[in-house]
Scaffold this motif. Sequence first.
Motif, mmCIF file in Angstrom:
data_model
loop_
_atom_site.group_PDB
_atom_site.id
_atom_site.type_symbol
_atom_site.label_atom_id
_atom_site.label_comp_id
_atom_site.label_asym_id
_atom_site.label_seq_id
_atom_site.Cartn_x
_atom_site.Cartn_y
_atom_site.Cartn_z
ATOM 1 N N GLY A 194 0.800 -1.219 0.000
ATOM 2 C CA GLY A 194 0.000 0.000 0.000
ATOM 3 C C GLY A 194 0.828 1.262 0.000
ATOM 4 N N GLN A 195 2.143 1.119 -0.169
ATOM 5 C CA GLN A 195 3.037 2.273 -0.155
ATOM 6 C C GLN A 195 3.405 2.684 -1.586
ATOM 7 N N ASN A 196 3.776 3.963 -1.731
ATOM 8 C CA ASN A 196 4.227 4.452 -3.025
ATOM 9 C C ASN A 196 5.574 3.843 -3.376
ATOM 10 N N ALA A 197 5.774 3.574 -4.646
ATOM 11 C CA ALA A 197 7.040 2.996 -5.116
ATOM 12 C C ALA A 197 7.274 3.417 -6.555
ATOM 13 N N ARG A 198 8.547 3.443 -6.970
ATOM 14 C CA ARG A 198 8.887 3.732 -8.355
ATOM 15 C C ARG A 198 8.747 2.451 -9.168
ATOM 16 N N VAL A 199 8.063 2.543 -10.292
ATOM 17 C CA VAL A 199 7.888 1.368 -11.154
ATOM 18 C C VAL A 199 8.441 1.678 -12.535
ATOM 19 N N GLU A 200 8.951 0.639 -13.199
ATOM 20 C CA GLU A 200 9.525 0.780 -14.535
ATOM 21 C C GLU A 200 8.475 0.443 -15.591
ATOM 22 N N ARG A 201 8.426 1.267 -16.627
ATOM 23 C CA ARG A 201 7.506 1.053 -17.724
ATOM 24 C C ARG A 201 8.239 1.252 -19.052
ATOM 25 N N SER A 202 7.627 0.782 -20.119
ATOM 26 C CA SER A 202 8.162 0.998 -21.458
ATOM 27 C C SER A 202 7.135 1.742 -22.291
ATOM 28 N N THR A 203 7.610 2.624 -23.144
ATOM 29 C CA THR A 203 6.730 3.323 -24.065
ATOM 30 C C THR A 203 7.329 3.273 -25.461
ATOM 31 N N LEU A 204 6.487 3.209 -26.459
ATOM 32 C CA LEU A 204 6.954 3.132 -27.840
ATOM 33 C C LEU A 204 7.221 4.539 -28.355
ATOM 34 N N TYR A 205 8.446 4.768 -28.778
ATOM 35 C CA TYR A 205 8.868 6.088 -29.244
ATOM 36 C C TYR A 205 8.977 6.083 -30.766
ATOM 37 N N ILE A 206 8.390 7.083 -31.404
ATOM 38 C CA ILE A 206 8.464 7.234 -32.853
ATOM 39 C C ILE A 206 9.505 8.296 -33.170
ATOM 40 N N ASP A 207 10.532 7.904 -33.913
ATOM 41 C CA ASP A 207 11.669 8.776 -34.207
ATOM 42 C C ASP A 207 11.586 9.271 -35.653
ATOM 43 N N LEU A 208 11.279 10.570 -35.804
ATOM 44 C CA LEU A 208 11.209 11.186 -37.129
ATOM 45 C C LEU A 208 12.522 11.828 -37.537
#
Length: 254
Positions: A220-234
Amino acid sequence: MKFDDLDLKMRIYETAPDRCVVPNMYMVARLDGRNFTRLTKETYAFEAPFDEKFRDLMIDTLKHLMNCGFKVIYGYTESDEISLLFDLNENTFGRKHRKYNSILAGEASAKFSSLLGGMGVFDCRISELPTAQLVVDYFRWRNEDAYRNALNAHCYWRLRQEQLNSSQATRQLENMSVAQKNELLFQRGINFNDLPNWQKRGIGAYWKRYSKEGLNPVSGQNARVERSTLYIDLDLPMRENYSQMLSSFLGVKG
């Protein structure tokens, strides 16, 4: 004949030709639009030589392919084609060629068509590349092909605007050097170097890691979580800088 016996008898004709990519072999899928010259220039009359609406259709189709059930670590699109680099350990469908070719072509065709509001069809083929350097070489090849095609396309359509027909414009560009083509554009008020990089280099898609504040469901405590996002490189780099970028995705030194 019992159904199970009939099923066993007939299924062999489907599965006997199956070819699988062996372990530790890099896989790259390349998808091409079928009859897209007619589709983009006649059926829908997209702006030539480049159209941002068509570009965005290809980007959204690329994003879909990178989220449709396969582990793709890098995607690339230029013109009417898409290339996908799979994780080395990707093992979906036992790495069968026919599964990757049919599913990816179907997914791309369905997504593009739904976005377009009409029919757009892709084919697909798998390249098996035994080394990381060949993977880099593959994407360098497509990246530099984009540059060549962009230069030719801008020259061709500039000449067409001057009332030359298709044969006349093509004939005028035959045997012209890169420098001569650049000069042709420059004389008509276009500095090829100043054109958008996505036209000259293609567009990349890759995953970026980021962290965000989240809630631990157990404590129930706050924590840092890792995520991935798709980046579009123009704004992809060229030549050796592009090689180094690709090598980083493969976990090797460029």
